[in-house]
Write an enzyme that holds these catalytic residues in place. Structure first.
Site, PDB file in Angstrom:
ATOM      1  N   HIS A 120       0.821  -1.221   0.000  1.00 54.20           N
ATOM      2  CA  HIS A 120       0.000   0.000   0.000  1.00 54.20           C
ATOM      3  C   HIS A 120       0.852   1.268   0.000  1.00 54.20           C
ATOM      4  O   HIS A 120       0.425   2.310   0.502  1.00 54.20           O
ATOM      5  CB  HIS A 120      -0.945  -0.006   1.208  1.00 54.20           C
ATOM      6  CG  HIS A 120      -1.986  -1.088   1.134  1.00 54.20           C
ATOM      7  ND1 HIS A 120      -2.553  -1.678   2.240  1.00 54.20           N
ATOM      8  CD2 HIS A 120      -2.549  -1.707   0.074  1.00 54.20           C
ATOM      9  CE1 HIS A 120      -3.430  -2.604   1.849  1.00 54.20           C
ATOM     10  NE2 HIS A 120      -3.436  -2.648   0.549  1.00 54.20           N
ATOM     11  N   CYS A 131       2.028  18.999  -9.001  1.00 51.11           N
ATOM     12  CA  CYS A 131       3.294  18.867  -9.744  1.00 51.11           C
ATOM     13  C   CYS A 131       4.060  17.589  -9.382  1.00 51.11           C
ATOM     14  O   CYS A 131       5.131  17.344  -9.915  1.00 51.11           O
ATOM     15  CB  CYS A 131       4.171  20.098  -9.526  1.00 51.11           C
ATOM     16  SG  CYS A 131       4.940  20.156  -7.896  1.00 51.11           S
ATOM     17  N   PRO A 215      -4.026 -12.465  17.575  1.00 49.36           N
ATOM     18  CA  PRO A 215      -4.813 -12.780  18.772  1.00 49.36           C
ATOM     19  C   PRO A 215      -6.253 -13.163  18.450  1.00 49.36           C
ATOM     20  O   PRO A 215      -6.969 -13.663  19.314  1.00 49.36           O
ATOM     21  CB  PRO A 215      -4.787 -11.484  19.596  1.00 49.36           C
ATOM     22  CG  PRO A 215      -4.090 -10.479  18.797  1.00 49.36           C
ATOM     23  CD  PRO A 215      -3.633 -11.061  17.501  1.00 49.36           C
TER      24      PRO A 215
HETATM   25  P1  NAD Z   1      -6.426  -4.382  10.352  1.00 49.44           P
HETATM   26  O1  NAD Z   1      -6.351  -3.114  11.106  1.00 49.44           O
HETATM   27  O2  NAD Z   1      -7.599  -4.628   9.486  1.00 49.44           O
HETATM   28  O3  NAD Z   1      -6.340  -5.626  11.352  1.00 49.44           O
HETATM   29  C1  NAD Z   1      -5.389  -5.716  12.358  1.00 49.44           C
HETATM   30  C2  NAD Z   1      -5.241  -7.170  12.732  1.00 49.44           C
HETATM   31  O4  NAD Z   1      -4.143  -7.296  13.630  1.00 49.44           O
HETATM   32  C3  NAD Z   1      -6.473  -7.761  13.438  1.00 49.44           C
HETATM   33  O5  NAD Z   1      -6.751  -9.022  12.870  1.00 49.44           O
HETATM   34  C4  NAD Z   1      -6.004  -7.925  14.892  1.00 49.44           C
HETATM   35  O6  NAD Z   1      -6.602  -9.019  15.532  1.00 49.44           O
HETATM   36  C5  NAD Z   1      -4.514  -8.126  14.715  1.00 49.44           C
HETATM   37  N1  NAD Z   1      -3.676  -7.737  15.850  1.00 49.44           N
HETATM   38  C6  NAD Z   1      -3.885  -6.756  16.774  1.00 49.44           C
HETATM   39  N2  NAD Z   1      -2.862  -6.686  17.635  1.00 49.44           N
HETATM   40  C7  NAD Z   1      -1.967  -7.635  17.252  1.00 49.44           C
HETATM   41  C8  NAD Z   1      -0.697  -8.051  17.754  1.00 49.44           C
HETATM   42  N3  NAD Z   1      -0.125  -7.466  18.823  1.00 49.44           N
HETATM   43  N4  NAD Z   1      -0.055  -9.048  17.117  1.00 49.44           N
HETATM   44  C9  NAD Z   1      -0.613  -9.651  16.032  1.00 49.44           C
HETATM   45  N5  NAD Z   1      -1.809  -9.304  15.528  1.00 49.44           N
HETATM   46  C10 NAD Z   1      -2.479  -8.300  16.123  1.00 49.44           C
HETATM   47  O7  NAD Z   1      -5.083  -4.461   9.586  1.00 49.44           O
HETATM   48  P2  NAD Z   1      -4.799  -4.816   8.096  1.00 49.44           P
HETATM   49  O8  NAD Z   1      -5.292  -6.193   7.822  1.00 49.44           O
HETATM   50  O9  NAD Z   1      -3.371  -4.524   7.919  1.00 49.44           O
HETATM   51  O10 NAD Z   1      -5.678  -3.821   7.210  1.00 49.44           O
HETATM   52  C11 NAD Z   1      -5.749  -2.427   7.487  1.00 49.44           C
HETATM   53  C12 NAD Z   1      -5.256  -1.502   6.383  1.00 49.44           C
HETATM   54  O11 NAD Z   1      -4.931  -0.262   7.012  1.00 49.44           O
HETATM   55  C13 NAD Z   1      -4.011  -1.947   5.724  1.00 49.44           C
HETATM   56  O12 NAD Z   1      -4.241  -1.843   4.387  1.00 49.44           O
HETATM   57  C14 NAD Z   1      -2.905  -0.960   6.130  1.00 49.44           C
HETATM   58  O13 NAD Z   1      -2.319  -0.397   4.981  1.00 49.44           O
HETATM   59  C15 NAD Z   1      -3.607   0.180   6.819  1.00 49.44           C
HETATM   60  N6  NAD Z   1      -3.023   0.527   8.147  1.00 49.44           N
HETATM   61  C16 NAD Z   1      -1.667   0.549   8.318  1.00 49.44           C
HETATM   62  C17 NAD Z   1      -1.102   0.836   9.546  1.00 49.44           C
HETATM   63  C18 NAD Z   1       0.405   0.838   9.677  1.00 49.44           C
HETATM   64  O14 NAD Z   1       1.112   1.137   8.721  1.00 49.44           O
HETATM   65  N7  NAD Z   1       0.950   0.474  10.840  1.00 49.44           N
HETATM   66  C19 NAD Z   1      -1.931   1.103  10.646  1.00 49.44           C
HETATM   67  C20 NAD Z   1      -3.322   1.094  10.441  1.00 49.44           C
HETATM   68  C21 NAD Z   1      -3.852   0.790   9.175  1.00 49.44           C
HETATM   69 ZN    ZN Z   2       3.554  21.176  -6.418  1.00 56.39          ZN
END
Ligand code: NAD
Ligand code: ZN
Length: 249
Positions: A120, A131, A215
């Site tokens: 992403h 620009c 989890p």
């Molecule tokens: P999500 O937010 O949909 O899901 C998070 C998952 O992580 C859940 O299944 C949850 O149970 C699990 N989780 C929570 N704590 C955890 C831990 N300590 N260890 C392991 N698992 C744990 O995340 P997604 O599937 O990545 O989708 C969300 C979208 O949002 C993605 O496309 C991402 O690009 C974006 N996003 C990115 C960030 C980042 O860059 N850190 C943060 C938020 C959202």
């Molecule tokens: Zn510009």
């Protein structure tokens, strides 16, 4: 859980080509809230409303205020945790070849993994919508929202909003890695966001083992993943790596 840790350690030891697919969950222990699950940003507002390209085009200031500014504050100071570090150890052992991440926080590279596909895009840069000039996010002045380029154009994250295409290169390389691996570790993703959640399906179809660390259960659990180790990424990765070290020693 101990049995599953041992099983994962043995499966990783036997594997030759490991690929990891990670999501927001692996970065929660670095203080970055996920979108879904407990403490997620989505408990407070609707993702499709906020993280959608249409919302940004309609009202960039609103999206900057509710999402981008908050992400910037958190990501600017976040550091890799044991989950990220565990994946680096697997690379050092010669097992892990590629990390496909949905995260935009840059923490896999900061931890030291060398082949990271940012599915992403990333949050390290903002780009001008007029620009295309790029600005380092940490240096962008957010005292006036939305921040603007020297040319007057509005800045946007150089990441993929909902409703936008996955960069072709990332899509292509991820599919290749998913089909080439013999074990895929799926860490901290709710496996709901398309098309990233298809990577474990491609891995499974190509005969790989699919091991989840989360989890909570996901739509992959019991269907496409061979087993789920229920726990936090940092703790589980530490225990798997320790079990592998013990087996080797
Ligand atoms: P999500 O937010 O949909 O899901 C998070 C998952 O992580 C859940 O299944 C949850 O149970 C699990 N989780 C929570 N704590 C955890 C831990 N300590 N260890 C392991 N698992 C744990 O995340 P997604 O599937 O990545 O989708 C969300 C979208 O949002 C993605 O496309 C991402 O690009 C974006 N996003 C990115 C960030 C980042 O860059 N850190 C943060 C938020 C959202
Ligand atoms: Zn510009």
């Amino acid at each position: 859980m101990d049995d599953l840790i041992k099983k994962a350690a043995a499966d990783l030891a036997a594997a030759r080509y490991v690929v990891a697919l990670t999501g927001a969950g692996i970065s929660t222990e670095s203080g970055i809230p996920p979108f879904r699950g407990k403490g997620g940003l989505w408990e407070r507002f609707d993702p499709m409303e906020i993280a959608h390209i249409d919302a940004f085009m309609r009202d960039p200031a609103k999206v900057w205020n509710l999402l981008v500014k908050e992400m910037k504050k958190i990501v600017d100071s976040a550091l890799p945790n044991d989950g990220h570090k565990g994946l680096v150890k697997l690379e050092e052992m010669g097992k892990l070849k590629t990390v496909i991440t949905q995260n935009i926080d840059g923490l896999h590279q900061a931890a030291g993994n060398t082949d990271v596909i940012e599915f992403h895009g990333n949050f390290a840069w903002q780009r001008c919508m007029d620009c295309m000039r790029k600005y380092e996010t940490s240096k962008v002045d957010v005292s006036v929202i939305p921040p603007r380029c020297d040319c007057g154009g509005i800045l946007r994250p150089d990441a993929v909003f909902f409703g936008e295409m996955i960069p072709t290169d990332a899509m292509w390389r991820s599919r290749q890695a998913a089909s080439a691996c013999d074990l895929m570790l799926v860490v901290g993703t709710s496996a709901i966001v398309q098309p990233a959640c298809l990577m474990p399906v491609y891995a499974k179809q190509s005969g790989a083992k699919v091991v989840e660390i989360n989890p909570e259960r996901t739509p992959l659990t019991g269907k496409f993943s061979d087993y789920l180790i229920m726990g936090k990424a940092g703790d589980v990765m530490n225990r798997i790596v320790a079990a592998m070290d013990k087996n080797e020693g």
